[in-house]
Structures are given as C-alpha cells and as structure tokens.
Design a protein around this motif. Structure first.
Motif, PDB file in Angstrom:
ATOM      1  N   GLU A 227     -36.445   1.814 -51.113  1.00  0.00           N
ATOM      2  CA  GLU A 227     -37.222   2.992 -50.712  1.00  0.00           C
ATOM      3  C   GLU A 227     -36.819   3.498 -49.334  1.00  0.00           C
ATOM      4  O   GLU A 227     -37.070   4.666 -49.001  1.00  0.00           O
ATOM      5  CB  GLU A 227     -38.714   2.677 -50.767  1.00  0.00           C
ATOM      6  CG  GLU A 227     -39.224   2.504 -52.192  1.00  0.00           C
ATOM      7  CD  GLU A 227     -40.729   2.367 -52.289  1.00  0.00           C
ATOM      8  OE1 GLU A 227     -41.257   2.632 -53.382  1.00  0.00           O
ATOM      9  OE2 GLU A 227     -41.357   1.993 -51.272  1.00  0.00           O
ATOM     10  N   SER A 228     -36.167   2.664 -48.545  1.00  0.00           N
ATOM     11  CA  SER A 228     -35.716   3.112 -47.225  1.00  0.00           C
ATOM     12  C   SER A 228     -34.420   3.902 -47.304  1.00  0.00           C
ATOM     13  O   SER A 228     -34.121   4.705 -46.402  1.00  0.00           O
ATOM     14  CB  SER A 228     -35.533   1.913 -46.287  1.00  0.00           C
ATOM     15  OG  SER A 228     -34.395   1.145 -46.654  1.00  0.00           O
ATOM     16  N   ILE A 229     -33.627   3.712 -48.355  1.00  0.00           N
ATOM     17  CA  ILE A 229     -32.340   4.417 -48.435  1.00  0.00           C
ATOM     18  C   ILE A 229     -32.331   5.516 -49.493  1.00  0.00           C
ATOM     19  O   ILE A 229     -31.454   6.391 -49.469  1.00  0.00           O
ATOM     20  CB  ILE A 229     -31.173   3.440 -48.700  1.00  0.00           C
ATOM     21  CG1 ILE A 229     -31.317   2.763 -50.070  1.00  0.00           C
ATOM     22  CG2 ILE A 229     -31.053   2.416 -47.595  1.00  0.00           C
ATOM     23  CD1 ILE A 229     -30.064   2.020 -50.486  1.00  0.00           C
ATOM     24  N   ILE A 230     -33.293   5.499 -50.427  1.00  0.00           N
ATOM     25  CA  ILE A 230     -33.355   6.532 -51.471  1.00  0.00           C
ATOM     26  C   ILE A 230     -34.788   7.037 -51.565  1.00  0.00           C
ATOM     27  O   ILE A 230     -35.715   6.258 -51.781  1.00  0.00           O
ATOM     28  CB  ILE A 230     -32.924   5.983 -52.846  1.00  0.00           C
ATOM     29  CG1 ILE A 230     -31.514   5.395 -52.776  1.00  0.00           C
ATOM     30  CG2 ILE A 230     -32.989   7.096 -53.904  1.00  0.00           C
ATOM     31  CD1 ILE A 230     -31.122   4.616 -54.023  1.00  0.00           C
ATOM     32  N   ASN A 231     -34.953   8.329 -51.414  1.00  0.00           N
ATOM     33  CA  ASN A 231     -36.275   8.927 -51.553  1.00  0.00           C
ATOM     34  C   ASN A 231     -36.456   9.338 -53.009  1.00  0.00           C
ATOM     35  O   ASN A 231     -36.190  10.483 -53.395  1.00  0.00           O
ATOM     36  CB  ASN A 231     -36.427  10.131 -50.616  1.00  0.00           C
ATOM     37  CG  ASN A 231     -37.868  10.589 -50.507  1.00  0.00           C
ATOM     38  OD1 ASN A 231     -38.661  10.404 -51.433  1.00  0.00           O
ATOM     39  ND2 ASN A 231     -38.216  11.183 -49.374  1.00  0.00           N
ATOM     40  N   TRP A 232     -36.899   8.401 -53.810  1.00  0.00           N
ATOM     41  CA  TRP A 232     -37.025   8.621 -55.245  1.00  0.00           C
ATOM     42  C   TRP A 232     -38.026   9.742 -55.554  1.00  0.00           C
ATOM     43  O   TRP A 232     -37.766  10.591 -56.413  1.00  0.00           O
ATOM     44  CB  TRP A 232     -37.469   7.328 -55.935  1.00  0.00           C
ATOM     45  CG  TRP A 232     -36.598   6.150 -55.652  1.00  0.00           C
ATOM     46  CD1 TRP A 232     -36.780   5.217 -54.681  1.00  0.00           C
ATOM     47  CD2 TRP A 232     -35.392   5.792 -56.336  1.00  0.00           C
ATOM     48  NE1 TRP A 232     -35.768   4.285 -54.719  1.00  0.00           N
ATOM     49  CE2 TRP A 232     -34.914   4.607 -55.727  1.00  0.00           C
ATOM     50  CE3 TRP A 232     -34.684   6.340 -57.405  1.00  0.00           C
ATOM     51  CZ2 TRP A 232     -33.749   3.979 -56.157  1.00  0.00           C
ATOM     52  CZ3 TRP A 232     -33.533   5.712 -57.842  1.00  0.00           C
ATOM     53  CH2 TRP A 232     -33.073   4.552 -57.213  1.00  0.00           C
ATOM     54  N   ASP A 233     -39.161   9.730 -54.847  1.00  0.00           N
ATOM     55  CA  ASP A 233     -40.186  10.745 -55.096  1.00  0.00           C
ATOM     56  C   ASP A 233     -39.690  12.141 -54.741  1.00  0.00           C
ATOM     57  O   ASP A 233     -40.061  13.126 -55.382  1.00  0.00           O
ATOM     58  CB  ASP A 233     -41.458  10.417 -54.313  1.00  0.00           C
ATOM     59  CG  ASP A 233     -42.165   9.184 -54.868  1.00  0.00           C
ATOM     60  OD1 ASP A 233     -42.053   8.938 -56.087  1.00  0.00           O
ATOM     61  OD2 ASP A 233     -42.818   8.472 -54.083  1.00  0.00           O
TER      62      ASP A 233
END
Length: 277
Positions: A227-233
């Motif tokens: 979650e720190s490297i990819i903003n899935w939302d």
C-alpha cells in the motif's frame, strides 16, 4: 541392449558422435558441413529466433513432465532481501526490515512442500537470491523438490544452492520464462520486491483480470509495503480498473495466513467479461 526406438533409422545422438570423428579436411572444417542441430553458431542466427523460442518452451516443459510435476505454487519476490541473520548487509534500513519476509517465504515453502506429494503444488521461484532463495530453501528443508527458473543477466550469479538440480532451468527469453511460471500455477504469492517483482505481479494479475487465466489464490505478503508503493484505491477511483478488480488479490502477513487461504480456496473460475468495460 535392444534398441527401444519405434523406428529403425539412425538417431541424432549417434550421428552427432559419428560426425565428430570424420577425417579433418577443408571440407569437414567448413561451417556449412556441420549438422544443423549441432551447430551452435547456426542456431544463434537472428533468423533462428523462432526455433530458439520453441526450444526454450519445450526443454523445461518436457523435463517437468518427465518429473511428474502437475502443479506449482509460485513465489515472486525481491532478490535483495536478506535473510534475518544477514540483515546488517542490507543496503538500506528498509531492506533490513523486510528481511522478516525471507523467513515467511521459507516457512511458507516448508509448509506447502510438506503437504505436497512431490507432484502437486511444487514450489517454483526465479532461482536467484533473496526471497527466491528462501522459497527453494524452505522446500529443501521440508525434504521436497523445488523449481528454479533462472535467466541470463549481466550481473547474475549461479542459481541458489537450494534449487533441485534436475529442476533448475536457465532462460534467454523473459517471455518464455514468464509462461513457465504460470502454466502450472495453482497459487501466486508475491513478496516485497522491485521492478522484476512488480513486472511479474502485474502481468499475472492482468491475465486473471482479462480472463486469460483462471482465478487462483493471489497473495501479496506485507500490506504496508504494497500500500505504500501502489495506490490501489486511486486506480479504482480513477476508473482505470474496476472496484471488482481489487478482489482479485488479497494481503497476508504470515505463512500461516497464506496457507489457510490456499486450503480454503474454491474459486478457480475464469472471467467471462471485464467489469466496468
């Protein structure tokens, strides 16, 4: 010993051996005289690329069939992540902190291998150091076999010492290597890593998203890292993926969590359509 071949013609092995003992003459020294299948210079010509692609697909496939490998559990992850006992060698504090995932990969491979009959759910990694080493190491410590799919890189060393020698392969083509990672995959587990790990993650996820591959357990170890490297939302909010796509994977923290998901997984369906299209 009686020849068990289904035809009476000379075989390639014997002809290659015979050809190596011909008289030394200007004619036999000429490259044109070499048997085509035994001529490395010929096989490396640009025009032979389609043949080389086929060979790289066939060689591991035949070997895995001969060893009875029916399905695999894939482990992707960073080559730079050290084992905890050597975390002081990490180039950054973050890498040192991620060393706990070396142990989780090792433990996960142990559990999966102990539950395997040696043919189903065999651990497969990229055959290198870091998380890959941990996966092969755990399988060996559990008394089982594991696969290593190495690739020729300018800086790469030998395969890690824990890959089963008969299941250790080397590739020139990234594309064919990727096919072998997924052709028998019954689960995909992705640990923290860099460009290579992200490449494998998104390629496999795209195949499932687009219905080109069945759904399998797709586990990302370490929610905080991912979650720190990819903003899935943000991807979902932007509409570049659908909200349903976020259900194609799930986060886990430990080997035990991952094993529980594998043991209770039932949805091996294939998407018929892409939500949001």
């Amino acid at each position: 010993m009686q020849d068990e071949r289904p035809h009476p013609l000379s075989d390639a092995h014997s002809d290659r051996e015979t050809a190596s003992h011909v008289p030394d003459t200007p004619q036999t020294r000429a490259p044109s005289y070499r048997l085509a299948f035994a001529d490395a210079d010929f096989l490396c010509r640009d025009e032979l690329r389609p043949v080389r692609l086929q060979l790289e697909l066939l060689k591991p496939e035949l070997a895995l069939d001969e060893h009875g490998i029916e399905s695999t559990v894939v482990l992707f992850g960073g080559a730079r992540i050290p084992e905890p006992a050597k975390k002081e060698t990490a180039r950054t504090q973050t890498l040192a902190d991620l060393s706990s995932f070396y142990d989780e990969a090792r433990k996960f491979a142990q559990i999966v291998t102990k539950a395997s009959d040696g043919k189903k759910n065999v651990i497969v990694t990229g055959g290198g150091p870091g998380v890959m080493e941990a996966g092969n190491r755990g399988a060996m410590e559990a008394g089982g076999r594991s696969i290593g799919l190495n690739i020729v890189l300018p800086h790469e060393q030998a395969p890690n010492e824990y890959v089963s020698p008969d299941l250790c392969f080397n590739f020139h083509y990234f594309a064919i290597r990727k096919m072998h990672f997924l052709m028998r995959a019954r689960a995909i587990c992705v640990f923290p890593g860099g460009f290579g790990t992200l490449d494998e993650l998104f390629e496999a996820l795209t195949l499932i998203q687009t219905g080109r591959m069945q759904r399998v357990p797709f586990l990302l170890f370490g929610r905080a890292f991912w979650e720190s490297i990819i903003n899935w939302d943000a991807l979902s909010d932007a509409g570049t993926i659908s909200a349903d796509d976020l259900d194609l994977f799930q986060f886990v923290e430990t080997a035990e969590e991952a094993v529980e998901v594998l043991e209770n997984w039932k949805d091996y369906s294939r998407r018929a359509e892409i939500p949001g299209r």
